[in-house]
Write a protein that holds these residues in place. Structure first.
Motif, PDB file in Angstrom:
ATOM      1  N   GLU A   1       0.849  -1.192   0.000  1.00 10.97           N
ATOM      2  CA  GLU A   1       0.000   0.000   0.000  1.00 10.97           C
ATOM      3  C   GLU A   1       0.884   1.240   0.000  1.00 10.97           C
ATOM      4  O   GLU A   1       2.101   1.133   0.041  1.00 10.97           O
ATOM      5  CB  GLU A   1      -0.919  -0.044   1.224  1.00 10.97           C
ATOM      6  N   GLU A   2       0.244   2.411   0.006  1.00 17.16           N
ATOM      7  CA  GLU A   2       0.975   3.680  -0.101  1.00 17.16           C
ATOM      8  C   GLU A   2       2.087   3.792   0.943  1.00 17.16           C
ATOM      9  O   GLU A   2       3.214   4.125   0.626  1.00 17.16           O
ATOM     10  CB  GLU A   2      -0.002   4.851   0.092  1.00 17.16           C
ATOM     11  N   THR A   3       1.734   3.528   2.189  1.00 15.05           N
ATOM     12  CA  THR A   3       2.702   3.808   3.255  1.00 15.05           C
ATOM     13  C   THR A   3       3.049   2.593   4.108  1.00 15.05           C
ATOM     14  O   THR A   3       3.741   2.717   5.114  1.00 15.05           O
ATOM     15  CB  THR A   3       2.146   4.886   4.206  1.00 15.05           C
ATOM     16  N   ASP A   4       2.544   1.418   3.717  1.00 17.52           N
ATOM     17  CA  ASP A   4       2.785   0.252   4.563  1.00 17.52           C
ATOM     18  C   ASP A   4       2.561  -1.029   3.762  1.00 17.52           C
ATOM     19  O   ASP A   4       1.957  -0.999   2.684  1.00 17.52           O
ATOM     20  CB  ASP A   4       1.831   0.267   5.769  1.00 17.52           C
ATOM     21  N   ALA A   5       3.033  -2.138   4.330  1.00 14.50           N
ATOM     22  CA  ALA A   5       2.693  -3.430   3.743  1.00 14.50           C
ATOM     23  C   ALA A   5       1.199  -3.663   3.955  1.00 14.50           C
ATOM     24  O   ALA A   5       0.595  -3.049   4.834  1.00 14.50           O
ATOM     25  CB  ALA A   5       3.506  -4.528   4.407  1.00 14.50           C
ATOM     26  N   CYS A   6       0.603  -4.576   3.145  1.00 13.41           N
ATOM     27  CA  CYS A   6      -0.857  -4.741   3.233  1.00 13.41           C
ATOM     28  C   CYS A   6      -1.251  -5.436   4.530  1.00 13.41           C
ATOM     29  O   CYS A   6      -2.316  -5.172   5.074  1.00 13.41           O
ATOM     30  CB  CYS A   6      -1.380  -5.506   2.015  1.00 13.41           C
ATOM     31  N   GLY A   7      -0.389  -6.327   5.020  1.00  9.48           N
ATOM     32  CA  GLY A   7      -0.711  -7.033   6.267  1.00  9.48           C
ATOM     33  C   GLY A   7      -1.578  -8.267   6.050  1.00  9.48           C
ATOM     34  O   GLY A   7      -1.858  -8.983   7.002  1.00  9.48           O
ATOM     35  N   PHE A   8      -2.007  -8.511   4.783  1.00  9.97           N
ATOM     36  CA  PHE A   8      -2.927  -9.626   4.537  1.00  9.97           C
ATOM     37  C   PHE A   8      -2.424 -10.659   3.540  1.00  9.97           C
ATOM     38  O   PHE A   8      -2.863 -11.805   3.565  1.00  9.97           O
ATOM     39  CB  PHE A   8      -4.278  -9.090   4.037  1.00  9.97           C
ATOM     40  N   CYS A   9      -1.538 -10.257   2.647  1.00 13.08           N
ATOM     41  CA  CYS A   9      -1.126 -11.201   1.600  1.00 13.08           C
ATOM     42  C   CYS A   9      -0.367 -12.370   2.229  1.00 13.08           C
ATOM     43  O   CYS A   9       0.026 -12.322   3.397  1.00 13.08           O
ATOM     44  CB  CYS A   9      -0.274 -10.494   0.537  1.00 13.08           C
ATOM     45  N   ALA A  10      -0.164 -13.423   1.448  1.00 12.77           N
ATOM     46  CA  ALA A  10       0.520 -14.623   1.963  1.00 12.77           C
ATOM     47  C   ALA A  10       1.892 -14.256   2.510  1.00 12.77           C
ATOM     48  O   ALA A  10       2.335 -14.776   3.537  1.00 12.77           O
ATOM     49  CB  ALA A  10       0.643 -15.656   0.860  1.00 12.77           C
ATOM     50  N   SER A  11       2.534 -13.322   1.810  1.00 13.47           N
ATOM     51  CA  SER A  11       3.871 -12.923   2.238  1.00 13.47           C
ATOM     52  C   SER A  11       3.833 -12.215   3.596  1.00 13.47           C
ATOM     53  O   SER A  11       4.598 -12.546   4.509  1.00 13.47           O
ATOM     54  CB  SER A  11       4.475 -12.019   1.170  1.00 13.47           C
ATOM     55  N   CYS A  12       2.934 -11.233   3.730  1.00 10.71           N
ATOM     56  CA  CYS A  12       2.798 -10.522   5.010  1.00 10.71           C
ATOM     57  C   CYS A  12       2.499 -11.497   6.145  1.00 10.71           C
ATOM     58  O   CYS A  12       2.999 -11.360   7.257  1.00 10.71           O
ATOM     59  CB  CYS A  12       1.685  -9.483   4.931  1.00 10.71           C
ATOM     60  N   ASN A  13       1.636 -12.467   5.825  1.00  9.01           N
ATOM     61  CA  ASN A  13       1.279 -13.462   6.809  1.00  9.01           C
ATOM     62  C   ASN A  13       2.506 -14.197   7.341  1.00  9.01           C
ATOM     63  O   ASN A  13       2.659 -14.404   8.548  1.00  9.01           O
ATOM     64  CB  ASN A  13       0.341 -14.461   6.129  1.00  9.01           C
ATOM     65  N   LYS A  14       3.382 -14.566   6.407  1.00  5.71           N
ATOM     66  CA  LYS A  14       4.586 -15.308   6.817  1.00  5.71           C
ATOM     67  C   LYS A  14       5.607 -14.396   7.492  1.00  5.71           C
ATOM     68  O   LYS A  14       6.272 -14.812   8.435  1.00  5.71           O
ATOM     69  CB  LYS A  14       5.223 -15.998   5.609  1.00  5.71           C
ATOM     70  N   VAL A  15       5.708 -13.177   7.001  1.00 10.61           N
ATOM     71  CA  VAL A  15       6.637 -12.239   7.653  1.00 10.61           C
ATOM     72  C   VAL A  15       6.161 -11.984   9.084  1.00 10.61           C
ATOM     73  O   VAL A  15       6.962 -11.932  10.016  1.00 10.61           O
ATOM     74  CB  VAL A  15       6.752 -10.914   6.870  1.00 10.61           C
TER      75      VAL A  15
END
Ligand SMILES: [Zn+2]
Length: 391
Positions: free
Chosen positions: A71-85
């Motif tokens: 997103e503009e100023t942050d990670a989405c927090g929902f995608c598979a990648s964010c989930n694993k991070v």
């Protein structure tokens, strides 16, 4: 002291996004812009004082780099990648940190991967944590952690592989000052000829201790202390502190979130000791025997450590009251309640009674250390204090 409290009350961070991090807006913005404008350097050195958030920022930065729908100023927090991070299990996010053998892991050349489960747990609960807390967490006892040559070898091996899920591979190297010389030189080689699409983030509190050649390969990112307004807001929102209490903690924490959390824990004990000391002094003043007996019963039920802490708190209050009686500055009030009570109590503490008064408290401390019966020690002490307070 504060550790148990710490792990119980640390806000649970299931995500490590920029918006979860306390303050540091200018820096967050700078890091976001770097990714958006495709100016990602392959090596970064995040450095700053304890409790300012260098590691949380490195984690959020990694998350932003790896997120597949930024997103503009942050990670989405929902995608598979964010989930694993968020769980620190992303296969393209590698961690290196100081370790050593422990009683349960008696082997040579231990590496970060041997402690990866503990590490995930530690940074989930305490992302602002300090090195000694990490050592306690994995029971290093009095050993120091190191980052050894085996670690550098393994890292080089991992980075030779293609990334699994993301365009980038990200390596967070926490406390690189713990690299031994050989390992430093190996890291230097990696930094000089970086594997493609690999980003190193070194997170350090003492960058002066790094090889100058390692330092010079990295883009420096200085993490300042958290400013008072941001810290205060975090204590209200994440620690449920009243605004006024937050203000008192912030005054003593000097922009260090870790220190602030520890002060909150200490303040809870102080608050108990304060309330009880005030009750005790009032009952002594009124020579309210039933109340003195009730308090004595309560104290004798505490653990010996708590009994001692209470008496030591009493000694501190006496010293501050005496200082105030003679108008000496330099009194440190921890809470607003103390600020109200001590000036009222100060007139009762003077040159005539301070010595016998302190003697009684000190004697009680010694008796408790000698395992004397708590009820007798406290009853004896309170009756003597009641006689002294009127002098
Ligand atoms: Zn995402």
């Amino acid at each position: 002291m504060a550790i148990a409290y710490f792990y119980e009350h640390y806000h649970s961070l299931s995500d490590m996004l920029f918006r979860d991090i306390i303050g540091q807006e200018v820096l967050k913005n700078r890091l976001v812009q770097t990714v958006k404008e495709n100016r990602l350097s392959h090596a970064w050195l995040f450095f700053g004082p304890e409790g300012a958030g260098a590691l949380p920022l490195a984690l959020a930065f990694s998350g932003y780099i790896l997120c597949t729908s930024r997103e503009e100023t942050d990670a989405c927090g929902f995608c598979a990648s964010c989930n694993k991070v968020g769980k620190f299990i992303h296969p393209d996010l590698h961690f290196v940190f100081p370790v050593n053998k422990t009683r349960s892991l008696e082997k040579d050349n231990v590496v970060s991967d041997d402690f990866i489960a503990e590490w995930r747990n530690f940074i989930l609960k305490n992302p602002y944590g300090r090195l000694t807390q990490w050592y306690d967490f994995i029971d290093l006892e009095n050993k120091q952690g190191v980052i050894n040559t085996e670690e550098s070898k393994r890292l080089a091996g991992k980075l030779n592989l293609k990334s699994f899920e993301s365009d980038y591979k990200v390596v967070i190297l926490w406390q690189p000052e713990k690299l031994n010389d050989q390992a430093s030189n190996k890291l230097l080689k990696l930094l000089e000829e970086p594997p493609p699409l690999t980003i190193f983030i070194l997170v350090s509190e003492n960058p002066d201790q790094l090889l100058a050649t390692v330092r010079s390969r990295c883009i420096p990112v200085k993490i300042p202390r958290i400013n008072d307004i941001d810290l205060s807001e975090a204590l209200v929102n994440k620690q449920n502190l009243e605004k006024n209490n937050a203000k008192n903690i912030v005054r003593l924490a000097s922009g260090n979130y870790l220190k602030a959390i520890e002060l909150i824990s200490e303040a809870k004990d102080i608050s108990y000791n304060f309330t009880k000391f005030r009750e005790l002094m009032r009952s002594c003043f009124k020579i309210n025997i039933p109340e003195l007996i009730r308090l004595t019963d309560e104290f004798s039920a505490l653990t010996r450590e708590k009994q001692k802490a209470f008496l030591e708190y009493g000694l501190r209050t006496l010293r501050e009251s005496l200082a105030l009686h003679y108008n000496k500055a330099g009194i440190v009030y921890i809470t607003d309640e103390e600020q109200e009570f001590i000036p009222n109590f100060a007139p009762f503490i003077n040159g005539n009674n301070i010595i016998p008064f302190s003697d009684e408290l000190n004697k009680a401390i010694q008796d408790i250390e000698r395992n004397a019966n708590g009820r007798i020690v406290f009853l004896d002490m309170t009756l003597k204090l009641a006689a002294l307070i009127k002098r």
